[in-house]
Design a protein around this motif. Structure first.
Motif, short mmCIF file in Angstrom:
data_model
loop_
_atom_site.label_atom_id
_atom_site.label_comp_id
_atom_site.label_asym_id
_atom_site.label_seq_id
_atom_site.Cartn_x
_atom_site.Cartn_y
_atom_site.Cartn_z
N ILE A 1 10.48 -2.10 0.04
CA ILE A 1 9.02 -2.05 0.18
C ILE A 1 8.64 -1.21 1.39
N LYS A 2 9.31 -1.49 2.50
CA LYS A 2 9.00 -0.79 3.75
C LYS A 2 9.18 0.72 3.60
N LYS A 3 10.33 1.09 3.03
CA LYS A 3 10.61 2.53 2.88
C LYS A 3 9.60 3.20 1.96
N ALA A 4 9.27 2.52 0.86
CA ALA A 4 8.33 3.09 -0.09
C ALA A 4 6.95 3.24 0.55
N ARG A 5 6.60 2.27 1.35
CA ARG A 5 5.31 2.32 2.03
C ARG A 5 5.28 3.49 3.01
N GLN A 6 6.35 3.62 3.79
CA GLN A 6 6.40 4.69 4.79
C GLN A 6 6.43 6.07 4.12
N LYS A 7 7.08 6.13 2.98
CA LYS A 7 7.14 7.39 2.24
C LYS A 7 5.75 7.86 1.86
N LYS A 8 4.90 6.89 1.56
CA LYS A 8 3.53 7.22 1.20
C LYS A 8 2.65 7.43 2.42
N GLY A 9 3.25 7.32 3.58
CA GLY A 9 2.51 7.52 4.82
C GLY A 9 1.50 6.42 5.10
N LEU A 10 1.78 5.24 4.61
CA LEU A 10 0.86 4.13 4.82
C LEU A 10 1.34 3.25 5.97
N SER A 11 0.42 2.86 6.82
CA SER A 11 0.76 1.87 7.83
C SER A 11 0.70 0.49 7.17
N VAL A 12 1.22 -0.48 7.90
CA VAL A 12 1.15 -1.85 7.37
C VAL A 12 -0.30 -2.21 7.09
N PHE B 1 -1.64 -0.41 3.94
CA PHE B 1 -1.05 -0.98 2.72
C PHE B 1 -1.63 -2.36 2.44
N ALA B 2 -1.79 -3.14 3.51
CA ALA B 2 -2.37 -4.47 3.35
C ALA B 2 -3.76 -4.38 2.72
N LYS B 3 -4.53 -3.41 3.19
CA LYS B 3 -5.87 -3.23 2.63
C LYS B 3 -5.80 -2.85 1.16
N GLN B 4 -4.86 -1.97 0.87
CA GLN B 4 -4.72 -1.47 -0.49
C GLN B 4 -4.45 -2.59 -1.49
N ILE B 5 -3.66 -3.55 -1.06
CA ILE B 5 -3.33 -4.63 -1.99
C ILE B 5 -4.15 -5.89 -1.69
N SER B 6 -5.16 -5.72 -0.85
CA SER B 6 -6.06 -6.83 -0.49
C SER B 6 -5.32 -8.05 0.02
N GLU B 7 -4.38 -7.78 0.93
CA GLU B 7 -3.67 -8.89 1.57
C GLU B 7 -3.77 -8.72 3.08
N GLU C 1 -2.33 -8.29 6.85
CA GLU C 1 -1.20 -7.57 7.43
C GLU C 1 0.02 -8.47 7.58
N SER C 2 -0.24 -9.70 7.97
CA SER C 2 0.87 -10.64 8.20
C SER C 2 1.67 -10.86 6.91
N VAL C 3 0.97 -10.82 5.79
CA VAL C 3 1.65 -11.01 4.51
C VAL C 3 2.60 -9.84 4.25
N VAL C 4 2.12 -8.63 4.51
CA VAL C 4 2.96 -7.44 4.32
C VAL C 4 4.17 -7.49 5.25
N LYS C 5 3.91 -7.88 6.49
CA LYS C 5 5.02 -7.97 7.46
C LYS C 5 6.06 -8.98 7.01
N LYS C 6 5.58 -10.12 6.60
CA LYS C 6 6.50 -11.16 6.14
C LYS C 6 7.30 -10.69 4.94
N LEU C 7 6.61 -10.01 4.05
CA LEU C 7 7.24 -9.52 2.83
C LEU C 7 8.36 -8.53 3.18
N GLU C 8 8.08 -7.63 4.10
CA GLU C 8 9.07 -6.62 4.47
C GLU C 8 10.23 -7.22 5.24
N LYS C 9 9.97 -8.34 5.89
CA LYS C 9 11.06 -9.02 6.60
C LYS C 9 11.74 -10.04 5.69
N GLU C 10 11.30 -10.11 4.47
CA GLU C 10 11.81 -11.10 3.50
C GLU C 10 11.67 -12.50 4.08
N ASN C 11 10.52 -12.70 4.65
CA ASN C 11 10.28 -13.95 5.37
C ASN C 11 9.38 -14.90 4.58
#
Ligand code: ZN
Length: 167
Positions: A81-92, A95-101, A103-113
């Protein structure tokens, strides 16, 4: 009290035997199936610990989505997820805005937390054009725990045959 192997009433002292990994209370006859004893009075602290399943502070690779669709998250999905996001030049944040979540959710997701719900996983996949789900059946290294408990009569007959041969 009944014997957990043959079902007959146990007269006198029951025997506590571990048979095929299951702790059974058996009659004298069936105690011959196994020489491994277990202590019914021993505190079963271990059992209680492994049973704490509902609260999950620890990150788990497999999420609850597999129960619903027998799908599970692939290894290292957070990094994917992280790599794909960075490839698109999106910050956390982007990306969080894009999926209406959050930021903490995105962070947790990328940390598999977290155990992400399926709709979140699908949303992420769609936005990033990645696939982080796999069929549980084709997953490697997934070992389901062997069911414990009463054995079939066939199993027990097998045990009996073996023990008789050994004698
Ligand atoms: Zn029995």
């Amino acid at each position: 009290m009944r014997c957990e192997v043959c079902g007959r009433e146990i007269h006198g002292q029951p025997y506590y035997r571990v048979i095929e990994g299951g702790k059974l209370t058996v009659c004298g006859q069936c105690s011959k199936f196994s020489t491994q004893e277990w202590d019914p009075r021993a505190p079963q602290a271990r059992k209680g610990q492994t049973r704490r399943r509902s609260a999950q502070p620890k990150p788990r690779r497999r999420s609850d989505i597999e129960a619903a669709e027998s799908l599970e998250l692939v290894d290292g999905y957070g990094m994917i997820i992280k790599k794909a996001r960075q490839k698109k030049g999106l910050s956390v944040e982007d990306f969080a805005k894009q999926i209406s979540e959050k930021e903490s959710v995105v962070k947790k997701l990328e940390k598999e937390n977290m155990n992400p719900p399926l709709n979140l996983v699908r949303k992420v996949q769609r936005e990033l054009g990645i696939n982080i789900l796999e069929e549980a059946e084709t997953a490697t290294g997934t070992v389901l725990t062997r069911p414990m408990g009463p054995r079939t009569l066939g199993d027990l007959i097998k045990i009996k045959d073996n023990s008789e041969k050994e004698e």
